[in-house]
Design an enzyme around this catalytic site. Structure first.
Site, mmCIF file in Angstrom:
data_model
loop_
_atom_site.group_PDB
_atom_site.id
_atom_site.type_symbol
_atom_site.label_atom_id
_atom_site.label_comp_id
_atom_site.label_asym_id
_atom_site.label_seq_id
_atom_site.Cartn_x
_atom_site.Cartn_y
_atom_site.Cartn_z
ATOM 1 N N ALA A 92 0.833 -1.206 0.000
ATOM 2 C CA ALA A 92 0.000 0.000 0.000
ATOM 3 C C ALA A 92 0.862 1.249 0.000
ATOM 4 O O ALA A 92 0.608 2.196 -0.750
ATOM 5 C CB ALA A 92 -0.930 -0.009 1.214
ATOM 6 N N PHE A 193 -9.967 -19.849 -5.260
ATOM 7 C CA PHE A 193 -9.716 -19.393 -3.899
ATOM 8 C C PHE A 193 -11.031 -19.383 -3.139
ATOM 9 O O PHE A 193 -12.110 -19.378 -3.722
ATOM 10 C CB PHE A 193 -9.082 -17.989 -3.925
ATOM 11 C CG PHE A 193 -7.772 -17.913 -3.191
ATOM 12 C CD1 PHE A 193 -6.693 -18.670 -3.582
ATOM 13 C CD2 PHE A 193 -7.615 -17.068 -2.099
ATOM 14 C CE1 PHE A 193 -5.479 -18.594 -2.919
ATOM 15 C CE2 PHE A 193 -6.414 -16.970 -1.427
ATOM 16 C CZ PHE A 193 -5.338 -17.740 -1.835
ATOM 17 N N GLN A 315 -9.221 -12.073 11.660
ATOM 18 C CA GLN A 315 -9.289 -13.308 10.866
ATOM 19 C C GLN A 315 -8.259 -14.328 11.337
ATOM 20 O O GLN A 315 -7.082 -14.001 11.486
ATOM 21 C CB GLN A 315 -9.047 -13.002 9.392
ATOM 22 C CG GLN A 315 -9.156 -14.241 8.503
ATOM 23 C CD GLN A 315 -9.174 -13.894 7.030
ATOM 24 O OE1 GLN A 315 -8.139 -13.832 6.389
ATOM 25 N NE2 GLN A 315 -10.363 -13.641 6.501
ATOM 26 N N HIS A 317 -6.550 -17.548 10.005
ATOM 27 C CA HIS A 317 -6.346 -18.339 8.787
ATOM 28 C C HIS A 317 -6.432 -19.820 9.159
ATOM 29 O O HIS A 317 -5.832 -20.249 10.144
ATOM 30 C CB HIS A 317 -4.983 -18.023 8.180
ATOM 31 C CG HIS A 317 -4.850 -18.474 6.758
ATOM 32 N ND1 HIS A 317 -4.747 -19.803 6.415
ATOM 33 C CD2 HIS A 317 -4.806 -17.776 5.591
ATOM 34 C CE1 HIS A 317 -4.650 -19.891 5.094
ATOM 35 N NE2 HIS A 317 -4.683 -18.684 4.580
ATOM 36 N N LEU A 327 2.410 -19.443 7.748
ATOM 37 C CA LEU A 327 1.254 -19.541 6.858
ATOM 38 C C LEU A 327 1.438 -20.613 5.791
ATOM 39 O O LEU A 327 2.500 -20.732 5.183
ATOM 40 C CB LEU A 327 1.046 -18.185 6.176
ATOM 41 C CG LEU A 327 -0.074 -18.105 5.134
ATOM 42 C CD1 LEU A 327 -1.429 -18.302 5.781
ATOM 43 C CD2 LEU A 327 -0.022 -16.771 4.404
ATOM 44 N N THR A 329 -0.586 -21.184 2.409
ATOM 45 C CA THR A 329 -1.552 -20.434 1.624
ATOM 46 C C THR A 329 -2.838 -21.206 1.340
ATOM 47 O O THR A 329 -2.843 -22.431 1.184
ATOM 48 C CB THR A 329 -0.933 -20.002 0.275
ATOM 49 O OG1 THR A 329 -1.947 -19.364 -0.519
ATOM 50 C CG2 THR A 329 -0.410 -21.190 -0.517
ATOM 51 N N GLU A 330 -3.923 -20.445 1.249
ATOM 52 C CA GLU A 330 -5.206 -20.987 0.814
ATOM 53 C C GLU A 330 -5.091 -21.550 -0.602
ATOM 54 O O GLU A 330 -5.873 -22.406 -1.014
ATOM 55 C CB GLU A 330 -6.244 -19.865 0.860
ATOM 56 C CG GLU A 330 -7.676 -20.296 0.697
ATOM 57 C CD GLU A 330 -8.624 -19.157 1.031
ATOM 58 O OE1 GLU A 330 -9.585 -18.965 0.273
ATOM 59 O OE2 GLU A 330 -8.403 -18.475 2.036
ATOM 60 N N ARG A 361 -12.791 -18.148 4.953
ATOM 61 C CA ARG A 361 -11.821 -18.535 5.978
ATOM 62 C C ARG A 361 -12.427 -18.687 7.365
ATOM 63 O O ARG A 361 -12.049 -19.585 8.120
ATOM 64 C CB ARG A 361 -10.682 -17.512 6.014
ATOM 65 C CG ARG A 361 -9.796 -17.602 4.790
ATOM 66 C CD ARG A 361 -8.739 -16.523 4.772
ATOM 67 N NE ARG A 361 -7.843 -16.710 3.628
ATOM 68 C CZ ARG A 361 -6.864 -15.893 3.299
ATOM 69 N NH1 ARG A 361 -6.653 -14.808 4.042
ATOM 70 N NH2 ARG A 361 -6.101 -16.129 2.259
ATOM 71 N N HIS A 428 -4.281 -14.090 11.543
ATOM 72 C CA HIS A 428 -3.711 -13.796 10.235
ATOM 73 C C HIS A 428 -3.940 -12.364 9.749
ATOM 74 O O HIS A 428 -3.078 -11.796 9.097
ATOM 75 C CB HIS A 428 -4.299 -14.772 9.217
ATOM 76 C CG HIS A 428 -3.805 -14.585 7.820
ATOM 77 N ND1 HIS A 428 -2.475 -14.708 7.478
ATOM 78 C CD2 HIS A 428 -4.457 -14.287 6.662
ATOM 79 C CE1 HIS A 428 -2.326 -14.513 6.173
ATOM 80 N NE2 HIS A 428 -3.510 -14.234 5.657
ATOM 81 N N ARG A 473 -12.535 -11.116 5.666
ATOM 82 C CA ARG A 473 -11.906 -10.862 4.369
ATOM 83 C C ARG A 473 -11.827 -12.138 3.554
ATOM 84 O O ARG A 473 -11.462 -13.195 4.071
ATOM 85 C CB ARG A 473 -10.487 -10.302 4.568
ATOM 86 C CG ARG A 473 -9.734 -10.127 3.260
ATOM 87 C CD ARG A 473 -8.382 -9.488 3.467
ATOM 88 N NE ARG A 473 -7.416 -10.318 4.162
ATOM 89 C CZ ARG A 473 -6.727 -11.312 3.610
ATOM 90 N NH1 ARG A 473 -6.941 -11.656 2.347
ATOM 91 N NH2 ARG A 473 -5.839 -11.984 4.312
ATOM 92 N N LEU A 479 -4.151 -8.282 -1.152
ATOM 93 C CA LEU A 479 -3.208 -7.691 -2.103
ATOM 94 C C LEU A 479 -3.927 -6.740 -3.055
ATOM 95 O O LEU A 479 -3.358 -5.736 -3.498
ATOM 96 C CB LEU A 479 -2.483 -8.781 -2.897
ATOM 97 C CG LEU A 479 -1.453 -9.615 -2.125
ATOM 98 C CD1 LEU A 479 -0.733 -10.587 -3.061
ATOM 99 C CD2 LEU A 479 -0.436 -8.730 -1.418
#
Length: 667
Positions: A92, A193, A315, A317, A327, A329-330, A361, A428, A473, A479
């Site tokens: 960001a 996803f 959240q 994860h 982590l 990843t999903e 999630r 997460h 989320r 991202l």
């Protein structure tokens, strides 16, 4: 200016001397000498060479002066002036910085880490956009999924803006040079996803997540930093932002920061300040967040009298490595990975018959927790779940999931081609943050407006609550959030700041900040920073986890309030100013504590279950009473928490998208 405040970049007038090592090296040394001479004469970008700011990276001479202050307690205070200040150099922050530079603004980026170490680097799965590279897609379907994923707490105007901008944002990243994986046609590869569907939830699984293998955040961060270096941007690297500077009209006119290399204090005044400081995941004992995710921007806003929004929504994860918290990843489940319990059952079919392992999630995390609670967890203590990738082709794992294959080997000691990965829900992401409009402008609630804009202050990324994520989320929307709203902040700044002068600093700007810094640097209390931090993390882990009850939250409020007040008894050993990590970690703890206590109090007050906030004593969503954003204020003197509320923006920006009415959220 001359003297101690002289921060102008200095390039060597002649190349640095080369040491002769052996006769054979003469030709090589000569080549290096010529190269150094060329660089000295023609390079536009260098590390500024004055001792106090050797970690300032830029292309322009710095306009800086040493401030004179009778009460600076022997600290060197240096003043700077820019059009725009960006605090944070993750996705960001870098996108905002690039945007400001593209608009011709004189922009500085302050970051406590070297930019490519920012936490965006840890994002794995990808970035959502309705590109339609694998199936037909539409940004309105993406918006519907995001609203549904938010459990209808997301602001539909901001969600429309984000999802409509998503395809352009991804193409822009590709043009910047982001090395996306490719499908057979050479187009950007898109994987499945969680929570993503076609035709407003009626058309089956969407393939919307654009990915660079399982290292998308890493690729994005390096790409954006490379782009930023092309522009006239000044980076203040390893500078710790301490506080916002607010004037009497409650407008933000800059930031106070400390150079960690030498302890000098820097006051930055600017027309606009953009917060991009990330989340506060380290309030929890087990988190996928880096140790640097300490909610600095949230705490700076709270100390300035501004609220944070929806902090109760944290959240977890589903797939953090058991014991390590790293982590997975999903995208592992997007590529076909399956969660199984101790009986070998792929249990998600019972909880989410349609989406199964790719439900949102919060649904997957709660399902895993229920399996463990009901005695079907794996391992000697039955306290985690297995994620199976061993049925997938090794070639697929190598091409699409190389990073998590390596992570599983290092942190879980498993070969993913032969064994399952032990996983457990892990903190997460923070859905809440500093409240903003879809333009990135920070807002607060006043007697006359729920959306009163704070002039000169914007926010983007995990520090902000736009609110596109609401109560939960969707994976791969983070991202997207950072690049879309980083760019939105830059566009807003460019539009609003034209013709405006850089404001003056108020009298004694930063004096309270210096007093606080000095007090902490000389703190000699009996409580070590690490001990109090661990205490906070264990309270949060025990009392505000995946499932919550009124009893656990009330106890958590009592314990966290006491923990926050105990900060006055903290003590540090290092009194220096040069790379004083003891001091920096204590300042970070001071930032974590208000984030933790506002999370606990907000959760205790919200008497319903919505998204990631799951209460066992209020199991249903209650739209009639609770479809509203929580605002939490912290009194700077007493540290008392005040809770207020503002309405959800439930209407879209324009007629390109229809309003999505609340419905039961099932997958």
């Amino acid at each position: 200016t001359s003297g101690p405040g002289d921060l102008s970049p200095r390039l060597p007038s002649s190349p640095l001397p080369l040491q002769r090592r052996a006769p054979r090296s003469e030709l090589f040394a000569s080549m290096l000498t010529r190269a150094a001479r060329v660089l000295a004469q023609t390079s536009r970008r260098s590390f500024h060479s004055s001792r106090r700011v050797s970690a300032v990276l830029g292309t322009k001479p710095l306009s800086s002066t040493e401030a004179s202050s009778g009460s600076s307690r022997s600290y060197t205070v240096i003043d700077h002036a820019f059009d725009t200040i960006v605090v944070g150099a993750g996705g960001a922050g870098l996108r905002a910085t690039i945007g400001c530079a593209e608009h011709g603004l004189n922009v500085a980026c302050i970051t406590k880490l070297f930019p490519t170490r920012s936490h965006t680097v840890a994002a794995q799965g990808g970035i959502n956009a309705a590109l339609g590279n694998r199936t037909e897609d539409d940004w309105r379907w993406h918006a519907y999924d995001t609203i549904k994923g938010s459990d209808w707490l997301g602001d539909q105007d901001a969600i429309q803006y984000m999802c409509r901008e998503a395809p352009k944002a991804v193409i822009e990243l590709e043009n910047y040079g982001l090395p996306f994986s490719r499908n057979e046609e050479g187009k950007i590869y898109q994987r499945a996803f969680g929570g993503q569907s076609l035709e407003f939830g009626k058309g089956g699984q969407a393939y919307r997540c654009a990915a660079a293998a399982d290292r998308t955040g890493h690729a994005m961060l390096h790409t954006l930093f490379g782009q930023a270096l092309k522009h006239d941007v000044t980076f203040f690297i390893e500078y710790f932002a301490l506080d916002l500077i607010m004037n009497e009209a409650n407008e933000c006119v800059g930031v106070v920061a400390m150079c960690m290399e030498d302890g000098t204090i820097h006051r930055f005044r600017a027309k606009d300040t953009i917060l991009a400081t990330g989340g506060y995941g380290k309030v929890y004992f087990s988190a996928t967040s880096a140790h640097t995710c300490t909610g600095d921007g949230n705490a700076m806003a709270l100390r300035a009298g501004l609220p944070v929004q929806d902090h109760e929504f944290v959240q977890f994860h589903p797939t953090g490595i058991y014991g390590a918290g790293c982590l997975i990843t999903e995208g592992a489940r997007g590529e076909g990975g399956l969660l199984r319990n101790s009986e070998g059952e792929n249990f998600m079919a019972r909880y989410a018959p349609t989406a199964k392992d790719l439900a949102s999630r919060d649904v997957v995390s709660r399902s895993m927790t229920m399996e463990i609670r009901e005695g079907r967890g794996v391992g000697p203590d039955g306290d985690h779940i297995h994620l199976h990738l061993d049925h997938l082709e090794p070639e697929t794992l190598q091409e699409r999931l190389p990073g998590i294959s390596e992570t599983a080997a290092i942190f879980a000691g498993v070969d993913v081609t032969k064994e399952p990965i032990p996983v457990i829900p892990t903190c997460h992401y923070n859905m809440g943050g500093v409240p903003t409009l879809h333009t990135g402008e920070v807002i607060t609630k006043t007697d006359t407006s729920e959306d009163h804009v704070i002039q000169g202050l914007l926010a983007a990324g995990e520090v902000a609550s736009a609110s596109v994520h609401g109560a939960n989320r969707l994976g791969a929307n983070s991202l997207l959030d950072i690049v879309v709203f980083g760019r939105a902040c830059a566009n807003t700044v460019a539009k609003k700041s034209k013709g405006k002068p850089i404001p003056d600093l108020p009298a004694n700007a930063g004096e309270k900040t210096l007093a606080n810094l000095d007090r902490i640097r000389h703190a000699s209390g009996p409580v070590p920073t690490a001990e109090l931090r661990l205490k906070m993390q264990k309270i949060m882990q025990s009392n505000a986890s995946v499932f919550r009850t009124g009893e656990s939250l009330e106890e958590g409020v009592e314990k966290m309030t006491a923990c926050m007040k105990e900060f006055k008894d903290v003590g540090i050993k290092d009194r220096g100013l040069v790379w004083n990590t003891d001091l920096i970690e204590t300042l970070e703890l001071q930032n974590l504590l208000p984030n933790a206590v506002t999370t606990m109090v907000s959760a205790c007050e919200r008497k319903e279950s919505r998204g990631a906030h799951a209460r066992e004593d209020f199991t249903e969503r209650n739209d009639e009473e609770w479809m509203k954003h929580t605002l939490a204020f912290v009194d700077p003197d007493t540290q008392d928490i005040r809770i207020d509320y503002r309405a959800v923006h439930d209407q879209p920006l324009d007629k390109e998208m229809h309003h999505v009415p609340p419905a039961k959220r099932v997958y």
